[in-house]
Scaffold this motif. Sequence first.
Motif, PDB file in Angstrom:
ATOM      1  N   ALA A 161     -10.445 -10.954  -2.700  1.00  0.00           N
ATOM      2  CA  ALA A 161      -9.423 -11.415  -1.775  1.00  0.00           C
ATOM      3  C   ALA A 161     -10.023 -12.390  -0.771  1.00  0.00           C
ATOM      4  N   SER A 162      -9.221 -13.332  -0.352  1.00  0.00           N
ATOM      5  CA  SER A 162      -9.665 -14.311   0.647  1.00  0.00           C
ATOM      6  C   SER A 162      -8.458 -14.873   1.378  1.00  0.00           C
ATOM      7  N   GLY A 163      -8.737 -15.655   2.426  1.00  0.00           N
ATOM      8  CA  GLY A 163      -7.670 -16.346   3.127  1.00  0.00           C
ATOM      9  C   GLY A 163      -7.277 -15.737   4.452  1.00  0.00           C
ATOM     10  N   GLY A 164      -7.902 -14.636   4.831  1.00  0.00           N
ATOM     11  CA  GLY A 164      -7.560 -14.021   6.107  1.00  0.00           C
ATOM     12  C   GLY A 164      -8.001 -14.873   7.276  1.00  0.00           C
ATOM     13  N   GLY A 165      -7.512 -14.533   8.451  1.00  0.00           N
ATOM     14  CA  GLY A 165      -7.866 -15.274   9.644  1.00  0.00           C
ATOM     15  C   GLY A 165      -6.995 -14.872  10.803  1.00  0.00           C
ATOM     16  N   TRP A 166      -7.031 -15.680  11.821  1.00  0.00           N
ATOM     17  CA  TRP A 166      -6.230 -15.427  13.010  1.00  0.00           C
ATOM     18  C   TRP A 166      -5.005 -16.330  13.014  1.00  0.00           C
ATOM     19  N   VAL A 167      -3.875 -15.773  13.409  1.00  0.00           N
ATOM     20  CA  VAL A 167      -2.648 -16.546  13.488  1.00  0.00           C
ATOM     21  C   VAL A 167      -1.808 -16.000  14.642  1.00  0.00           C
ATOM     22  N   GLN A 168      -1.064 -16.866  15.277  1.00  0.00           N
ATOM     23  CA  GLN A 168      -0.188 -16.449  16.371  1.00  0.00           C
ATOM     24  C   GLN A 168       1.061 -15.757  15.841  1.00  0.00           C
ATOM     25  N   PRO A 169       1.676 -14.899  16.626  1.00  0.00           N
ATOM     26  CA  PRO A 169       2.939 -14.278  16.209  1.00  0.00           C
ATOM     27  C   PRO A 169       3.969 -15.333  15.821  1.00  0.00           C
ATOM     28  N   GLY A 170       4.661 -15.078  14.736  1.00  0.00           N
ATOM     29  CA  GLY A 170       5.630 -16.036  14.217  1.00  0.00           C
ATOM     30  C   GLY A 170       5.035 -17.012  13.232  1.00  0.00           C
ATOM     31  N   GLY A 171       3.732 -17.019  13.110  1.00  0.00           N
ATOM     32  CA  GLY A 171       3.061 -17.948  12.217  1.00  0.00           C
ATOM     33  C   GLY A 171       3.018 -17.453  10.788  1.00  0.00           C
ATOM     34  N   SER A 172       2.361 -18.250   9.950  1.00  0.00           N
ATOM     35  CA  SER A 172       2.279 -17.951   8.527  1.00  0.00           C
ATOM     36  C   SER A 172       0.834 -17.990   8.058  1.00  0.00           C
ATOM     37  N   LEU A 173       0.604 -17.290   6.975  1.00  0.00           N
ATOM     38  CA  LEU A 173      -0.722 -17.265   6.363  1.00  0.00           C
ATOM     39  C   LEU A 173      -0.540 -16.955   4.887  1.00  0.00           C
ATOM     40  N   ARG A 174      -1.369 -17.546   4.060  1.00  0.00           N
ATOM     41  CA  ARG A 174      -1.329 -17.245   2.635  1.00  0.00           C
ATOM     42  C   ARG A 174      -2.679 -16.711   2.197  1.00  0.00           C
ATOM     43  N   LEU A 175      -2.671 -15.523   1.662  1.00  0.00           N
ATOM     44  CA  LEU A 175      -3.891 -14.926   1.123  1.00  0.00           C
ATOM     45  C   LEU A 175      -4.001 -15.241  -0.360  1.00  0.00           C
ATOM     46  N   THR A 182       8.800  -8.632  -8.501  1.00  0.00           N
ATOM     47  CA  THR A 182       8.091  -8.270  -7.280  1.00  0.00           C
ATOM     48  C   THR A 182       8.817  -7.170  -6.529  1.00  0.00           C
ATOM     49  N   TYR A 183       8.055  -6.413  -5.796  1.00  0.00           N
ATOM     50  CA  TYR A 183       8.567  -5.271  -5.047  1.00  0.00           C
ATOM     51  C   TYR A 183       7.831  -5.247  -3.711  1.00  0.00           C
ATOM     52  N   TYR A 184       8.565  -4.933  -2.646  1.00  0.00           N
ATOM     53  CA  TYR A 184       7.973  -5.011  -1.313  1.00  0.00           C
ATOM     54  C   TYR A 184       8.274  -3.772  -0.489  1.00  0.00           C
ATOM     55  N   ALA A 185       7.362  -3.488   0.426  1.00  0.00           N
ATOM     56  CA  ALA A 185       7.619  -2.461   1.419  1.00  0.00           C
ATOM     57  C   ALA A 185       8.683  -2.973   2.380  1.00  0.00           C
ATOM     58  N   ASN A 186       9.460  -2.071   2.936  1.00  0.00           N
ATOM     59  CA  ASN A 186      10.525  -2.462   3.862  1.00  0.00           C
ATOM     60  C   ASN A 186       9.975  -3.222   5.060  1.00  0.00           C
ATOM     61  N   SER A 187       8.754  -2.885   5.464  1.00  0.00           N
ATOM     62  CA  SER A 187       8.180  -3.493   6.662  1.00  0.00           C
ATOM     63  C   SER A 187       7.902  -4.991   6.490  1.00  0.00           C
ATOM     64  N   VAL A 188       7.821  -5.467   5.245  1.00  0.00           N
ATOM     65  CA  VAL A 188       7.508  -6.879   5.033  1.00  0.00           C
ATOM     66  C   VAL A 188       8.589  -7.600   4.234  1.00  0.00           C
ATOM     67  N   LYS A 189       9.581  -6.888   3.762  1.00  0.00           N
ATOM     68  CA  LYS A 189      10.631  -7.491   2.932  1.00  0.00           C
ATOM     69  C   LYS A 189      11.330  -8.599   3.695  1.00  0.00           C
ATOM     70  N   GLY A 190      11.472  -9.728   3.046  1.00  0.00           N
ATOM     71  CA  GLY A 190      12.095 -10.885   3.680  1.00  0.00           C
ATOM     72  C   GLY A 190      11.110 -11.775   4.412  1.00  0.00           C
ATOM     73  N   ARG A 191       9.913 -11.301   4.629  1.00  0.00           N
ATOM     74  CA  ARG A 191       8.885 -12.105   5.317  1.00  0.00           C
ATOM     75  C   ARG A 191       7.715 -12.443   4.394  1.00  0.00           C
ATOM     76  N   PHE A 192       7.397 -11.554   3.488  1.00  0.00           N
ATOM     77  CA  PHE A 192       6.266 -11.767   2.578  1.00  0.00           C
ATOM     78  C   PHE A 192       6.807 -12.055   1.181  1.00  0.00           C
ATOM     79  N   THR A 193       6.126 -12.943   0.483  1.00  0.00           N
ATOM     80  CA  THR A 193       6.491 -13.263  -0.893  1.00  0.00           C
ATOM     81  C   THR A 193       5.216 -13.325  -1.736  1.00  0.00           C
ATOM     82  N   ILE A 194       5.194 -12.571  -2.820  1.00  0.00           N
ATOM     83  CA  ILE A 194       4.037 -12.563  -3.712  1.00  0.00           C
ATOM     84  C   ILE A 194       4.308 -13.506  -4.871  1.00  0.00           C
ATOM     85  N   SER A 195       3.345 -14.360  -5.157  1.00  0.00           N
ATOM     86  CA  SER A 195       3.452 -15.262  -6.298  1.00  0.00           C
ATOM     87  C   SER A 195       2.143 -15.222  -7.078  1.00  0.00           C
TER      88      SER A 195
END
Length: 127
Positions: free
Chosen positions: A5-19, A57-70
Motif C-alpha cells: 500500500a502507498s499514497g498516504g499523507g496529510w490532508v485538510q478536512p474536506g480534501g481528497s486522497l487516493r491510495l 464494490t461494497y463499502y462501510a456505512n462510514s465511508v459510503k458516498g465518499r470513498f470509491t474503490i477502483s
Amino acid sequence: VQLQASGGGWVQPGGSLRLSCAASGRTFRGNTAGWFRQSPGKEREWVGSMRGGTSSTYYANSVKGRFTISRDNAKNVMHPQMNSLKPEDTAVYFCAASDGSRIIVSEMWRVRSYDSWGRGTLVTVSS
C-alpha cells in the motif's frame, strides 16, 4: 499474494486522497480485495471491498458516498479514492486480499476473511 500500500499523507478536512495497493503473485481479478483502517487504540475497521471477477464494490456505512474503490487490471493495482475526508478518517490504511476463495458479502468486513495483508500507509486528516 504480496501487497504493498502507498499514497498516504496529510490532508485538510474536506480534501481528497487516493491510495494505491499493488499486488504481486496473484491478480486482483482473481481475488476479493479490501481496505481496512486502524486508529490508535481501536480495532482494525473495514472500509470497503471489491470482488475480483465482477468488480462489484461494497463499502462501510462510514465511508459510503465518499470513498470509491477502483482497479487497474493492467497494472494489478487497486485504488480507493477518498473524498470529503474527515478528521475521523485519520488512520493507518491496509489493503488485503483473499487467496482466491470467495468471500460472501456478509463476511467482507471480517479481518479473518482475508489471507494476505500489505503494510499500512498513514492517512492524517487535520487542519
